[in-house]
Design an enzyme around this catalytic site. Structure first.
Site, PDB file in Angstrom:
ATOM      1  CB  ALA A  95       7.080 -41.577   9.888  1.00  0.00           C
ATOM      2  CB  SER A 144      11.417 -39.749  13.047  1.00  0.00           C
ATOM      3  OG  SER A 144      10.829 -38.615  13.642  1.00  0.00           O
ATOM      4  CB  CYS A 145       8.831 -35.757  10.261  1.00  0.00           C
ATOM      5  SG  CYS A 145       8.660 -34.000  10.061  1.00  0.00           S
ATOM      6  CG  PHE A 146       9.625 -34.314  14.863  1.00  0.00           C
ATOM      7  CD1 PHE A 146       9.506 -32.956  15.094  1.00  0.00           C
ATOM      8  CD2 PHE A 146       8.488 -35.032  14.541  1.00  0.00           C
ATOM      9  CE1 PHE A 146       8.287 -32.316  15.016  1.00  0.00           C
ATOM     10  CE2 PHE A 146       7.262 -34.411  14.456  1.00  0.00           C
ATOM     11  CZ  PHE A 146       7.160 -33.055  14.707  1.00  0.00           C
TER      12      PHE A 146
END
Lengths: 132, 273
Positions: free
Chosen positions: B80, B143-145
């Site tokens: 995400a 989360s993608c990060f």
């Protein structure tokens, strides 16, 4: 001798097809899965779905990429390898056997003429890689 | 000199952004195999989730609904991404120079362009050489990060841009989000899984993520960064970007996808139509 099993046919979308009378078992080639990297999960159309040659029959996911699975033939899906939903490891270690994905009752055997044999697929791969 | 097609910066809603990118990708073969770069922003805060993500497990839908954050499932993979002020790019292209069938090499080519673009605003970014490739072991939160992958961008060890791809029929779509600002608390609130440790998740995100405006002395917005990113692509690849607009056929395909797919709760909730 080809690096790809010579008892299979191959599509330019990197799927293989094993022909057993009118039932075609389908999976993805080593070339496809090696380029994808570590495969995490897979979705496949369910039994009784109709698939068309050159169109979607599922999706695989690797760490950062979704790859659409393109059917090499048209027909109804008669069997799905549900073992892959629990463990996709077979796609990497046994792509041409336990890594099979779906089996399709083919509508038109003439569609097989559009597929490549092992040597022709290997040549195609060399062309694809040569474009790098 | 090779030319790429460039669709210049504009902001659209989340559903429209995804529909347009998929339309550009699906019609790549109709454009003489010339790659398309699109830079864009978001009309309203939007959470995009990866093609395979389960929003019930990985997204705090109640928080999104109560804060006016729309949620849309991307056609691309990955985790995400919360979009607000970020500069987002999409590239639709066929395999072939400078891109190959190898996914990591494609990431590397694009990352080098982004590194060159960020250099122009004084940010020294590097490409992750040995990032995590294996997600099977599981990553905390959605989360993608949270995790850098090989060939993604880091600045001083922190991730500044997250990317993901879709591949089909010898062509690919790569999405990426360059963070202009980063709020670890809101990202954590949105993406912490059920039973997840919120404090630990905020700490992890704070340490592992940076943004353009944390790295440069003068505040920049996405539209101001866009021309530098364009120059990065042109210089790194020796190409020229030619401004263009989506064709009527691409617009029609975008509208079809918008109505049939991206506004369809079944796609966004379950990932199927």
């Amino acid at each position: 001798m080809s690096a790809y099993p010579d008892d299979l046919l191959y599509s330019r979308d990197h799927t293989w097809a094993r022909v057993d009378d009118t039932v075609i078992t389908v999976g993805i080639t080593d070339f496809a899965q090696e380029n994808l990297g570590d495969i995490i999960s897979i979705e496949l159309y369910p039994v009784d779905s109709h698939v068309k040659q050159g169109e979607l029959f599922g999706v695989v996911e690797s760490a950062k990429t979704t790859m659409e699975l393109i059917s090499p033939v048209s027909g109804y899906i008669v069997s799905v390898n549900e073992d892959l939903f629990d463990d996709v490891g077979a796609l990497e270690c046994d792509a041409y056997d336990t890594g099979w994905m779906i089996a399709v009752e083919i509508n038109d055997l003439g569609e097989l003429d559009d597929l490549l044999d092992a040597d022709a697929y290997e040549e195609y791969i060399e062309q694809v890689e040569g474009r790098r | 000199m090779d030319t790429w097609r460039f669709i210049s910066y504009r902001t659209l809603g989340g559903f429209e952004n995804m529909a347009l990118d998929e339309a550009l990708f699906r019609m790549t073969h109709n454009r003489g195999k010339r790659p398309t770069l699109r830079l864009f922003g978001w009309e309203c805060p939007t959470l995009t989730i990866g093609h395979f993500q389960d929003p019930k497990r990985e997204v705090n839908r109640e928080f999104c609904e109560s804060h006016g954050i729309s949620v849309v499932r991307r056609p691309t993979g990955g985790k995400a991404v919360y979009h607000s002020t970020d500069l987002t790019y999409s590239i639709s292209a066929c395999q072939g120079p400078p891109f190959s069938a190898d996914i990591l090499t494609t990431y590397e080519v694009i990352s080098k362009c982004l590194v060159r673009g960020l250099e122009k605003v004084g940010i020294k970014a590097g490409v992750v050489e040995e990032g995590r490739r294996n997600l099977r072991a599981g990553v905390q939160g959605g989360s993608c990060f949270a995790t850098p992958f090989r060939n993604e961008l880091l600045v001083r060890g922190a991730k500044i841009c997250g990317s993901a791809q879709l591949r089909s029929h010898g062509r690919f779509l790569q999405h990426g989000s360059i963070l202009m600002d980063f709020d670890p608390v809101i990202t954590a609130r949105i993406t912490v899984g059920p039973g997840g440790d919120m404090v630990q998740w905020v700490r992890l995100l704070s340490e592992s993520v940076t943004s353009v405006n944390r790295e440069v002395p003068m505040a920049l917005d996405a539209e101001a960064l866009a021309p530098f990113i364009c120059e990065g692509f042109e210089e790194a690849l020796g190409i020229r970007l030619e401004s263009d607009e989506p064709t009527p056929r691409e617009e029609a395909e975008k509208n079809r996808l918008l109505n049939e797919k991206y506004r369809n709760p079944r796609w966004n909730d379950e990932g199927r139509l």
